[in-house]
Enzyme design. Structure first.
Site, short mmCIF file in Angstrom:
data_model
loop_
_atom_site.label_atom_id
_atom_site.label_comp_id
_atom_site.label_asym_id
_atom_site.label_seq_id
_atom_site.Cartn_x
_atom_site.Cartn_y
_atom_site.Cartn_z
N SER A 196 0.08 -1.65 -0.49
CA SER A 196 1.35 -2.07 0.09
C SER A 196 2.39 -2.10 -1.02
O SER A 196 2.06 -2.22 -2.21
CB SER A 196 1.21 -3.47 0.72
OG SER A 196 2.47 -4.02 1.04
N TYR A 209 -1.45 -12.71 0.05
CA TYR A 209 -1.39 -11.29 0.42
C TYR A 209 -0.95 -10.45 -0.78
O TYR A 209 -1.56 -9.42 -1.10
CB TYR A 209 -0.44 -11.09 1.59
CG TYR A 209 -0.42 -9.67 2.11
CD1 TYR A 209 -1.39 -9.23 3.01
CD2 TYR A 209 0.58 -8.78 1.71
CE1 TYR A 209 -1.37 -7.93 3.48
CE2 TYR A 209 0.60 -7.48 2.18
CZ TYR A 209 -0.38 -7.06 3.08
OH TYR A 209 -0.36 -5.75 3.53
#
Length: 340
Positions: A196, A209
């Site tokens: 990501s 995350y």
């Protein structure tokens, strides 16, 4: 001393040549390699990007091995793959073919499904052993599975933090350890890390995350260097770092409304098509959109306070807060329903 200077000069030439080759990739699209008949393991195949990756590889006649913790959604993906196979194998009219019908290729790809919790290494190792026994050695490993807790750090249970780290980061260790030995033996394979942009630069409210994606990228880069050091050039590595993808994982996330039209959430189909192009041309890294490259570079050279100013201007400093609020409200509603 002369030897060192000579070697340094050669290094400079190689660096310049690398820039030239990278520039040529922008101007001349490299030819995509064939993955027909190759065995491809995709984690998190039950939905989102994993399902789209499965469909794209199916269209290229790869043998699909789908892993997901949810059996039903995984089977739904498998049925989509089978439908693609049927469409590819159906005879089609073609000029010049015998009787006007194109012959069906002799090879018939298959799809296999396995229920696997990639956050548990015992589950990964046992499932990988079943794959080797029932399917054979694999050629491509797509580490795609991912989760998000959706809590501020001080409100997040330790168990959810551990779960995020296990699925988003540690699982890459387990899957790679399971399948890399045969790749090394054959000097053939391709490992894809679906990370990501939040593994390159972070934002507030999603500490677990971001940490997991930073870890996955660090693992990927270190492994890439290890393969180069071992001169295993037949094993390719591709790192996929998309901006916010509209899969529902971060539903509610918003940047400044005036800026949002210029940086909208990515369509999942577009994200996967860009990633597939990178994978099939052995591109080491793909950031989508390209502005992510610039943001990552600026983060490396700008003072932290300058980055904070830019975040505030873009509305990126608190972009996750609406998402976190929605998750908290949904959880409170579920608890209220369960209490009735």
């Amino acid at each position: 001393m002369i030897h060192i200077l000579g070697e340094f000069f050669v290094v400079i030439l190689k660096v310049l040549w690398a820039f030239v080759m990278a520039g040529l990739r922008w101007l001349i699209r490299p030819k995509e390699k064939s993955v027909a008949g190759q065995v491809c393991v995709i984690t998190g195949a039950g939905g989102g990007l994993g399902r789209l990756f499965a469909r794209e590889f199916a269209r290229r006649r790869a043998v699909l091995v789908l892993w997901d913790i949810n059996s039903q959604s995984n089977e739904e993906t498998a049925e989509m793959v089978r439908q693609i196979y049927r469409e590819l194998d159906s005879p089609r009219p073609k000029d010049g073919a015998v009787g006007g019908i194109e012959e069906v290729p002799a090879f018939q790809p298959q799809v296999y499904t396995y229920v696997c919790d990639v956050g548990k290494r015992e589950s990964v190792y046992s499932t990988a052993e079943r794959v080797r026994r029932e399917v054979g050695d694999i050629d491509l490993l797509i580490n795609n599975a991912g989760v998000v807790s959706g809590h501020h750090l001080l409100e997040c249970p330790d168990e959810l933090i551990e779960r995020t780290m296990m699925v988003n980061c540690h699982a890459h260790f387990w899957t790679t350890k399971a399948f890399l030995p045969k790749m090394l033996e054959m000097n053939h394979g391709h490992i894809v890390t679906v990370a990501s942009s939040l593994g390159l630069f972070s934002t507030a409210g999603v500490e677990d995350y971001c940490a997991s994606k930073f870890g996955a990228i660090g693992f990927h880069e270190s492994l890439s260097h290890e393969l180069k050091a071992a001169e295993k050039d037949g094993i390719k590595m591709t790192l996929v770092c998309p901006y916010l993808v509209d899969t529902g994982m971060f539903r509610g996330c918003r940047i400044r409304k005036e800026i949002e039209p210029f940086l909208p959430p990515l369509k999942p189909e577009y994200c996967v098509k860009q990633a597939m192009r990178a994978i099939l041309t052995d591109q080491p890294m793909i950031c989508t959109p390209r502005i992510v490259y610039m943001v990552n570079f600026m983060k490396s050279i700008l003072p932290f306070e300058a980055i904070v100013c830019m975040y505030r201007f873009l509305g990126a400093d608190k972009c996750m807060y609406p998402f976190l609020a929605q998750r908290k409200e949904a959880m409170n509603n579920n608890e209220a329903k369960n209490g009735i």
